[in-house]
Structures are given as C-alpha cells and as structure tokens.
Design an enzyme around this catalytic site. Structure first.
Site, PDB file in Angstrom:
ATOM      1  N   GLU A 147      -8.730  18.656  37.330  1.00 26.41           N
ATOM      2  CA  GLU A 147      -8.804  17.628  36.293  1.00 26.41           C
ATOM      3  C   GLU A 147     -10.119  16.861  36.354  1.00 26.41           C
ATOM      4  O   GLU A 147     -10.674  16.468  35.322  1.00 26.41           O
ATOM      5  CB  GLU A 147      -7.621  16.673  36.421  1.00 26.41           C
ATOM      6  CG  GLU A 147      -6.269  17.290  36.133  1.00 26.41           C
ATOM      7  CD  GLU A 147      -5.691  18.082  37.309  1.00 26.41           C
ATOM      8  OE1 GLU A 147      -4.653  18.733  37.131  1.00 26.41           O
ATOM      9  OE2 GLU A 147      -6.289  18.048  38.411  1.00 26.41           O
ATOM     10  N   GLY A 172     -16.861  21.359  44.918  1.00 23.17           N
ATOM     11  CA  GLY A 172     -17.887  21.161  43.910  1.00 23.17           C
ATOM     12  C   GLY A 172     -18.897  22.278  43.781  1.00 23.17           C
ATOM     13  O   GLY A 172     -19.858  22.138  43.007  1.00 23.17           O
ATOM     14  N   GLU A 185     -13.598  28.494  33.491  1.00 21.57           N
ATOM     15  CA  GLU A 185     -14.779  28.083  34.258  1.00 21.57           C
ATOM     16  C   GLU A 185     -15.748  29.233  34.535  1.00 21.57           C
ATOM     17  O   GLU A 185     -16.961  29.070  34.355  1.00 21.57           O
ATOM     18  CB  GLU A 185     -14.342  27.402  35.556  1.00 21.57           C
ATOM     19  CG  GLU A 185     -15.478  26.719  36.302  1.00 21.57           C
ATOM     20  CD  GLU A 185     -14.993  25.933  37.506  1.00 21.57           C
ATOM     21  OE1 GLU A 185     -15.840  25.239  38.118  1.00 21.57           O
ATOM     22  OE2 GLU A 185     -13.797  26.012  37.856  1.00 21.57           O
TER      23      GLU A 185
END
Length: 413
Positions: free
Chosen positions: A50, A293, A321
């Site tokens: 999220e 990340g 993604e």
C-alpha cells in the site's frame, strides 16, 4: 458509552500485542504516544504494498501544498515510508482501541484521514466522525474473498461505510460492492487503481548492481512459503532446457529471508543475501532480498518476473509493478485480490497466468529462451499501462473535495 467500548476493547488490544509479537515494535506509537504532525492530511497505508501504491498520491498532495502525516501498520511499511518520503512525518498507526485512537487524534487534529485500499478501522473512523474529520478511501477494493466476510459483519461494516465522506473505488464492480455493503451511493465514485500509477522505478544502487553481476535474472517478488520451492524447481527445469540465469527470491515478509536462504542452499544452490558483502551472483545462483524498497529496481533489471501470493492461496500481490518497470510477469491462478490487474495484463500480452509449478517452469523457460520477445512484451505492457494512469490525480481531487465540503463528517451514530 465510549468508556464501555474502551473497557470491552482493552483485552483485544492487549491480545493483539501478545499474538503478533512484531506489533510490539514501536509499541508506544501503537498505543497512541509518540510524535505526530498536527493539522495535516493523514494517509494510512497498511504495509509495503500500500505504501508503494500510494507513493505517487503522496507526491501529488505534497505538490499541492498539503502537510502530510503518514502511518502504516507494519514496521517494514514504516521503513519504506522513510525511504520514499524523506522529510515527511510518519509513524505506526494506533491500535483500533478508543484510548489509543483518542490519544493520538487529540494531538493530531488531522484535516482528513485517507485510507489506502480497504482499511476499515471502526474505532478510528468513529473517532474521526465525532471530531468532524472527513474519512476518504482511495483505491478502494472489495475482493471476492473479502466480500462474504464483510457481508457476515453486515451492521459493523455498514456503520463504518456510512461514516465515510468519500470512497474512490478501483473499478465499477468495487463501487457497486461498497454501495451494497452500506456506503451512500453519492459518496462513491470510480477513481481507479493507485497501482496503475506507480512511482518510476529507481536506478539500481551501485552496490545492488554489483551484487547482481551480469547474468540474466528471474526476479520473484512477494513470495510465500511453498512458492520458493516451485521457483527453485523451475530453475532446475530451465537449466535442463539449456537456459542459464540467476534467481532472485524476495519473500513477502523479510523476516523469512534466512529461512529462504537455507532452502536455496539445501537445494544445492550457491545462495547469498542482498546484504552479504563481497557476494556477486552468477548464472545458477540464488539471491535472497532482505531489504525494503529495492524490488521495483530489480524488476527493471529482470528478463522475466514472477509475483507471489498467486500459487500460494493468498490472493495475489502487485502484478502490475514488474510491467510498469518494463518486464513481463508470470503469476499463479489465485489472483482474487488483483483480478482486474491480471485481466488487464493478459489482454495486453504482458502477463501470463499459470496453473501450477510445472506451468511456471515452462513459462519462465520460454521467456529466458526468447529474451527479445520477452523484452518486447514488457515494453508493450509498460506503454499500455501509461494510458491507464491518472488515479493519483483523481484521488487527490477527491481528498481535496472532502476537505472543502462544508460538513466533513456524516454525523452517523
């Protein structure tokens, strides 16, 4: 009534900390203590997925001059917030208990509470209603799996939805489901999926590029137990077919990285954690990502990607993604949480659904055997996704409209 609710909820809050030891991290923030930005737009994104999905929305709101306070449920999500949004206030969300919520709400006095996807915290939402703070859902979804559960919880869900100032649904089907569960029709509109508006993939950090070496890569993101075994079997299969590549395993929960590393070594592979100094991956090796990340940068470097939670019975993670980074993606059949995205990718030829480990191995082998065709699928997919952008702007407009509305709260009881 509030005191009675707090007394009844206290054992549940204590139980949450006992049953979920990882929630003890940052416990002061979870009970409502700790710093918080005042009179800011509060954006709550549960965890890494999220936080990633809402990154462009955060950028949009900052560019429009809004002060922000970010929160997450998980410590890994908080770490990613710090990485993606340096200088923006962030904290762990309070437990959904009246004492914890009121302690932080009194100090924060937020201009709005924004819930990413479907985070329906009844106590928090009710507190916003009492204080006249608008509550907005963005990228809202009601999955096939969660719909029966929400129906079973009927009055509680309806009460929370009735207090919403605005709901931005991903799709028309999600909009209809929100309304059927009790949301006011005039407050629900389709604003799109924030995952179709991802931030640009960051460049590879020099040490990450060095770790990856020069071999072709298969990157498997957000994997769960059972999926790593299938991927290691696929690596053996593509080698039997004459293909050579390194396999990157990025478990959904980073605390599993040591377990996954040992699994790869038991399979006879030379394996290394991302943080292991001096390691350089070669074809046939396995790298295990134990950082937060860096997955989108890895997807951009991959020949082909797999997204987990789709062969394991989880419902799927962010299948968009890899394609946003220009890489074709393979996933299993359990895509209940991401069905709309999976169908979109299959229509444009950038996504492939496989039924089992055997089909997974075949799909990855084909991609490695035809790298030019795989790259072309990735380029076509990325270009097609560009046409679906705009959900961040629409969500920002929805939030600003809710803040500007003369009556922020619904007054529901």
């Amino acid at each position: 009534m509030a005191a009675l609710s707090a007394a009844l909820a206290a054992p549940l809050a204590a139980g949450a900390l006992a049953v979920r030891p990882r929630w003890r991290t940052g416990w002061r923030e979870r009970i409502g203590a700790g710093p918080v930005a005042r009179e800011a737009v509060w954006i709550h994104a549960a965890s890494v997925g999220e936080v990633t999905a809402s990154a462009r929305l955060v950028q949009q709101l900052r560019a429009r001059g809004h002060a922000l306070n970010l929160s997450t449920t998980s410590a890994t999500g908080q770490a990613l917030c710090e990485q993606l949004h340096p200088g923006v206030a962030h904290r762990l969300a309070p437990l959904d208990h009246p004492w914890c919520v009121d302690a932080v709400m009194r100090r924060a006095s937020p201009r709005a509470l924004v819930l990413v996807e479907t985070e329906l915290w009844p106590v928090w939402i009710a507190a916003c209603d009492r204080h006249g703070v608008p509550v907005v859902v963005v990228s809202g979804r009601i999955s096939d799996r969660s719909l029966p559960r929400y129906r079973w919880l009927g009055p509680w869900v309806a009460s929370a939805l009735a207090r919403m100032s605005a709901i931005g649904a991903r799709t028309e089907q999600d909009r209809e489901r929100f309304i059927a569960l009790g949301a006011a029709p005039e407050r629900v509109r389709v604003t799109g999926d924030l995952k179709l508006d991802p931030p640009d993939a960051p460049p590879l950090a020099p040490d990450l590029a060095a770790w990856l070496g020069s071999a072709p890569l298969v990157v498997a993101g957000s994997t769960h137990a059972g999926e790593e075994e299938a991927l290691l079997a696929a690596q053996r299969a593509w080698e039997r077919a004459g293909q050579r590549a390194a396999l990157i395993l990025a478990p959904r929960h980073p605390h599993r990285s040591s377990e996954v590393l040992e699994l790869a070594r038991r399979a006879g592979r030379r394996a290394a954690l991302r943080g292991e100094r001096g390691a350089v991956l070669a074809a046939g090796d396995v790298g295990v990502l134990d950082t937060i990340g860096e997955l989108s940068a890895l997807y951009a470097r991959a020949a082909v990607a797999y997204v987990g939670g789709t062969l394991a019975p989880v419902g799927g993670h962010n299948v968009l993604e890899p394609v946003a980074a220009g890489t074709p993606v393979v996933y299993g059949t359990d895509v209940a949480n991401v069905r709309h995205a999976a169908e979109l990718l299959e229509r444009i030829g950038a996504g492939q659904r496989v039924a089992d480990a055997t089909e997974l191995a075949a799909a990855l082998s084909v991609a490695l055997a035809g790298p030019d065709a795989a790259r072309a699928r990735g380029r076509v997919g990325r270009a097609a996704l560009q046409a679906h952008r705009g959900s961040s702007e629409r969500s920002a407009e929805l939030i600003e409209a809710a803040i500007a509305a003369p009556c922020a709260a619904t007054g529901s009881d």
